[in-house]
Design a protein around this motif. Structure first.
Motif, short mmCIF file in Angstrom:
data_model
loop_
_atom_site.label_atom_id
_atom_site.label_comp_id
_atom_site.label_asym_id
_atom_site.label_seq_id
_atom_site.Cartn_x
_atom_site.Cartn_y
_atom_site.Cartn_z
N LEU A 120 -3.74 -8.27 1.20
CA LEU A 120 -4.63 -7.36 1.92
C LEU A 120 -4.03 -5.96 1.94
O LEU A 120 -2.82 -5.79 2.12
N THR A 121 -4.88 -4.97 1.74
CA THR A 121 -4.45 -3.59 1.85
C THR A 121 -5.43 -2.80 2.71
O THR A 121 -6.60 -3.19 2.83
N LYS A 122 -4.93 -1.75 3.33
CA LYS A 122 -5.78 -0.82 4.08
C LYS A 122 -5.65 0.55 3.46
O LYS A 122 -4.54 1.03 3.23
N ILE A 123 -6.79 1.18 3.18
CA ILE A 123 -6.79 2.48 2.53
C ILE A 123 -7.63 3.45 3.34
O ILE A 123 -8.49 3.06 4.15
N SER A 124 -7.40 4.72 3.13
CA SER A 124 -8.23 5.77 3.74
C SER A 124 -8.59 6.77 2.67
O SER A 124 -7.82 7.01 1.74
N PHE A 125 -9.76 7.36 2.82
CA PHE A 125 -10.29 8.28 1.79
C PHE A 125 -9.85 9.70 2.08
O PHE A 125 -9.80 10.11 3.23
#
Length: 338
Positions: free
Chosen positions: A333-338
């Motif tokens: 699982l990864t969390k990204i932001s734009f």
């Protein structure tokens, strides 16, 4: 060599072979499997070769011998080319607007009882529900009554045309405005995509499953199987992976949106197909992973064959590999932001 006894000379000879094979493996990402299919098989063993050379380095270090330079130099070359095999970074920004993506090859939800536990399917679904990723990409999905992902608002599934039960799926908490499949010929493997809207952003999420190697990781299977047939079979699978990669990239290059590529590549980060698919994208594990990042339950050395790649303009806030044994793969699982 003059200052070495007979045993040390034997050790150094084996050390030299291991160092040469590791050095040779560094050029494999640039060699198409169609050119040297058998040689490309070596890419799967790179983690083992790195660990083996580390052991040789420690051996010569304890003996205070200059032979330690051989493995040290080869490992250093690999570090500058590919980075560290083991990652120490793992942190997370407090970003409420982040998008979380989980990738999971679920192995048909233990349909054929590979794991001796009748409740694996329920445990797996409960695990996903508790982690609650915004987007879930599943390979080897199997349609059955006991599998309930209704806690996701949106979904896209592409099932095999014959069985109508086995395939791949993307589940999302955000609206899916477009979806489709990149069909690979003469195989059950394929790539699917979903265009997901989060706020003002539309992101294309690919769920990619490249040709399976069909390796049984059990010791008794690996020791009894004909090694020549095994290597030949893997080499042929790598050729198919190259064809599938070319079809996939042709589709991706026509995408009107920035992409996330999530999937089971059935190959390592030292392979030709990984390098081709990654391009200039960010590997979420390399950005924020921790440990070896192994994603396949192989007993002999850590294998990372499942990946989440994101557009280079986005921030990778965190990455996690879960040590839950509900499949022969581990979820990431990864969390990204734009």
């Amino acid at each position: 060599m003059k200052n070495l006894n007979f045993l040390e000379k034997v050790v150094f000879f084996i050390n030299s072979i291991a160092a040469f094979l590791l050095l040779l493996s560094y050029v494999l990402p640039n060699i198409p499997p169609k050119t040297f299919a058998i040689l490309s098989v070596l890419s799967l063993g790179v983690p083992f070769l790195i660990l083996l050379n580390v052991l040789f380095f420690v051996y010569w270090l304890l003996k205070i011998k200059k032979q330690l330079l051989l493995s040290l130099v080869v490992i250093a070359v690999g570090y500058f080319l590919f980075g560290s095999l083991y990652k120490f970074s793992n942190w997370e920004e407090n970003d409420a607007d982040s998008l979380s993506i989980m990738n999971y090859n679920v192995r048909l939800f233990n349909l054929y009882d590979w794991i001796e536990d009748d409740a694996i399917d329920k445990k797996l679904v409960d695990f996903v529900k508790n982690e609650n990723p915004d987007v879930l990409c599943i390979q080897e999905y199997h349609e059955q009554e006991s599998i309930d992902f209704s806690f996701y608002k949106y979904k896209y599934k592409k099932l095999d045309d014959k069985t109508k039960k086995i395939g791949q799926a993307i589940f999302s908490q955000y609206p899916i405005v477009n979806s489709g499949s990149v069909q690979f010929p003469k195989t059950a493997n394929n790539a699917i995509f979903a265009d997901i809207v989060k706020g003002k952003d539309t992101v294309r999420v690919y769920n990619l499953h490249l040709q399976s190697l069909r390796i049984d990781p059990r010791v008794q299977s690996l020791t009894t199987q004909n090694s020549e047939e095994l290597i030949h079979g893997i080499g042929e699978a790598f050729k198919l992976q190259q064809n599938q990669t070319e079809l996939f990239l042709k589709h991706k290059n026509q995408s009107p949106h920035k992409s996330i590529i999530s999937g089971d590549f059935n190959n390592s980060a030292f392979s030709y197909v990984y390098k081709a698919i990654r391009g200039d994208m960010k590997d979420a594990f390399k950005q924020q992973g921790n440990g070896f990042g192994r994603t396949y339950n192989f007993k002999f050395f850590p294998l990372r064959i499942d990946f989440i790649l994101v557009d280079k303009s986005w921030n990778v806030n965190s990455f996690k590999t879960y040590d839950v044994q509900y499949s022969d793969h581990f979820p990431i699982l990864t969390k990204i932001s734009f």
